[in-house]
Design a protein around this motif. Sequence first.
Motif, PDB file in Angstrom:
ATOM      1  N   GLU A  36       0.296  -8.737 -10.981  1.00 19.90           N
ATOM      2  CA  GLU A  36      -0.144  -9.260 -12.278  1.00 19.90           C
ATOM      3  C   GLU A  36       0.981  -9.172 -13.307  1.00 19.90           C
ATOM      4  O   GLU A  36       1.231 -10.120 -14.068  1.00 19.90           O
ATOM      5  CB  GLU A  36      -1.356  -8.473 -12.748  1.00 19.90           C
ATOM      6  N   SER A  83       3.851   2.283  -7.428  1.00 26.66           N
ATOM      7  CA  SER A  83       4.094   1.296  -6.383  1.00 26.66           C
ATOM      8  C   SER A  83       5.595   1.157  -6.119  1.00 26.66           C
ATOM      9  O   SER A  83       6.415   1.844  -6.729  1.00 26.66           O
ATOM     10  CB  SER A  83       3.485  -0.050  -6.795  1.00 26.66           C
ATOM     11  N   LYS A  88       0.836  -1.206   0.000  1.00 24.93           N
ATOM     12  CA  LYS A  88       0.000   0.000   0.000  1.00 24.93           C
ATOM     13  C   LYS A  88       0.872   1.258   0.000  1.00 24.93           C
ATOM     14  O   LYS A  88       0.408   2.341   0.353  1.00 24.93           O
ATOM     15  CB  LYS A  88      -0.912   0.014   1.231  1.00 24.93           C
ATOM     16  N   PHE A 123      -3.803   3.573  -7.262  1.00 22.13           N
ATOM     17  CA  PHE A 123      -4.620   2.370  -7.063  1.00 22.13           C
ATOM     18  C   PHE A 123      -4.392   1.392  -8.208  1.00 22.13           C
ATOM     19  O   PHE A 123      -4.275   0.183  -7.998  1.00 22.13           O
ATOM     20  CB  PHE A 123      -6.104   2.738  -6.966  1.00 22.13           C
ATOM     21  N   ALA A 124      -4.296   1.901  -9.434  1.00 20.75           N
ATOM     22  CA  ALA A 124      -4.061   1.049 -10.598  1.00 20.75           C
ATOM     23  C   ALA A 124      -2.690   0.389 -10.527  1.00 20.75           C
ATOM     24  O   ALA A 124      -2.540  -0.795 -10.851  1.00 20.75           O
ATOM     25  CB  ALA A 124      -4.201   1.866 -11.877  1.00 20.75           C
ATOM     26  N   HIS A 156      -0.935  -0.419  -7.869  1.00 18.68           N
ATOM     27  CA  HIS A 156      -0.951  -1.505  -6.887  1.00 18.68           C
ATOM     28  C   HIS A 156      -1.819  -2.673  -7.340  1.00 18.68           C
ATOM     29  O   HIS A 156      -1.526  -3.828  -7.014  1.00 18.68           O
ATOM     30  CB  HIS A 156      -1.414  -0.972  -5.531  1.00 18.68           C
ATOM     31  N   ARG A 157      -2.843  -2.382  -8.104  1.00 19.16           N
ATOM     32  CA  ARG A 157      -3.707  -3.463  -8.596  1.00 19.16           C
ATOM     33  C   ARG A 157      -2.970  -4.377  -9.573  1.00 19.16           C
ATOM     34  O   ARG A 157      -3.204  -5.587  -9.581  1.00 19.16           O
ATOM     35  CB  ARG A 157      -4.938  -2.853  -9.276  1.00 19.16           C
ATOM     36  N   VAL A 158      -2.078  -3.811 -10.375  1.00 25.13           N
ATOM     37  CA  VAL A 158      -1.458  -4.614 -11.433  1.00 25.13           C
ATOM     38  C   VAL A 158      -0.026  -5.042 -11.145  1.00 25.13           C
ATOM     39  O   VAL A 158       0.552  -5.796 -11.926  1.00 25.13           O
ATOM     40  CB  VAL A 158      -1.493  -3.871 -12.785  1.00 25.13           C
ATOM     41  N   ASN A 172     -10.457  -0.817   0.107  1.00 15.00           N
ATOM     42  CA  ASN A 172     -10.476  -2.018  -0.732  1.00 15.00           C
ATOM     43  C   ASN A 172     -10.854  -1.751  -2.187  1.00 15.00           C
ATOM     44  O   ASN A 172     -10.635  -2.590  -3.046  1.00 15.00           O
ATOM     45  CB  ASN A 172     -11.459  -3.038  -0.143  1.00 15.00           C
ATOM     46  N   THR A 173     -11.443  -0.586  -2.460  1.00 15.11           N
ATOM     47  CA  THR A 173     -11.862  -0.269  -3.823  1.00 15.11           C
ATOM     48  C   THR A 173     -11.350   1.116  -4.205  1.00 15.11           C
ATOM     49  O   THR A 173     -11.063   1.958  -3.335  1.00 15.11           O
ATOM     50  CB  THR A 173     -13.390  -0.286  -3.970  1.00 15.11           C
ATOM     51  N   GLU A 174     -11.271   1.340  -5.499  1.00 18.32           N
ATOM     52  CA  GLU A 174     -10.844   2.650  -5.977  1.00 18.32           C
ATOM     53  C   GLU A 174     -11.834   3.728  -5.567  1.00 18.32           C
ATOM     54  O   GLU A 174     -11.444   4.862  -5.258  1.00 18.32           O
ATOM     55  CB  GLU A 174     -10.688   2.625  -7.500  1.00 18.32           C
TER      56      GLU A 174
END
Length: 387
Positions: free
Chosen positions: A293, A162, A124, A285-286, A288-290, A362-364
């Motif tokens: 991945e 990140s 985070k 947020f994007a 950290h989301r990817v 937990n969400t954008e």
Amino acid sequence: MSNWIRKALCAATAVAAAATLALPAQAQNRELRYAIGQPPSALPVIGGQELAKAVAKASDGKLTVKVYAMSLLNMAETSAGLRDGIADIGFVLTPYFPAEYPHTNLISEASMMLRLMGDKVRGKEGLAYIPAMTEFIFTKCPECHQEFAKQNQVYTGHVGGSSYGLICNKPVKSEADMKGKRFRVGAANWSRWVTQMGGSPVTMSANEMLEALKQGVVDCIVLSSPEIRNFGLTEVVTDIAMGAPGGIFSTAGSNVNLKVWRSLSNEQRAALLRGAAVAAANVPFAYHRVENEVLDQMKKRGARLHETDPALVQKSQAFIEQDMKTITDYFASKHGVKRGQQMLTEFRPILAKWVDLVQTVNTEEQYADLYWREVFSKVNPATFGMQ
């Protein structure tokens, strides 16, 4: 971009500005040019598109934004291009310009302090650091605003990504591996770290990273994993170790040309702040989301993911602790920052607050609402940037 095109754009901008100022701002429907020096598929560009949507919605279509990805201005050109009116909004990479933005960069380059804050911030890092920095600049750094004003800009918040590791074309996972190798760095804090660990830092624009890694000009890039995709590095990266050095890259993501800002109505400036808040939340947020991945995809393509040698991690932690003590001396001697220690002292509780705030995000949408409530809603568009 050729000189005659630049001159033509500047002339057109002057004419447009004169026409705008000749009529009441409330009567104008405006389209602003937003220069982002990253490729069209990069996450900051997607964030810029979200900014444009939010601005149009907040202004009922009276103010619109057109995003120019890696076309109107490249990364190295954006600061001066925004200053000179070639763009109306710009993705200004302040670490590229240490003399112009020293106070802003001091806080930006202190981001490796995240590694000193325990496990609760892992995964985070950007979610906490970027809003903390934005809040600090808005509320506790008049020098930062003065720096932007000198460049004919108004600050509207930071964006960033990140945590940083080593993205390489050969295995580099220990201090011994770093000896004698060349590392592209994007800011002075990572340059100091590379030097301390025995490597040679190389400074270049992010637009040059692909060719540098492909041609062996550098052996590694100090970078976050999503940037592998953002900058098309997939084919040239063979080895990745994310355990060190840490820290994040952040920058002024949507600065506005000062004359343009002042030519807008209060409602249009409010719409820009709403859009900036959306982008400020969307981008980290994007990232950290990817990030995981991208690492998984690279592993499937045959890249080797290495565990960083614990000795290098330990030495990095010691470096960070020392660097937090010396960074203020560095900025004082190199760039004339007089109250660097006071700035870091005031920044730390803001960062600690944001580390706690993002634990339940937990969400954008949650993140964007939090960002708006805690920071952007407190900026008065009628007075901010108007003096």
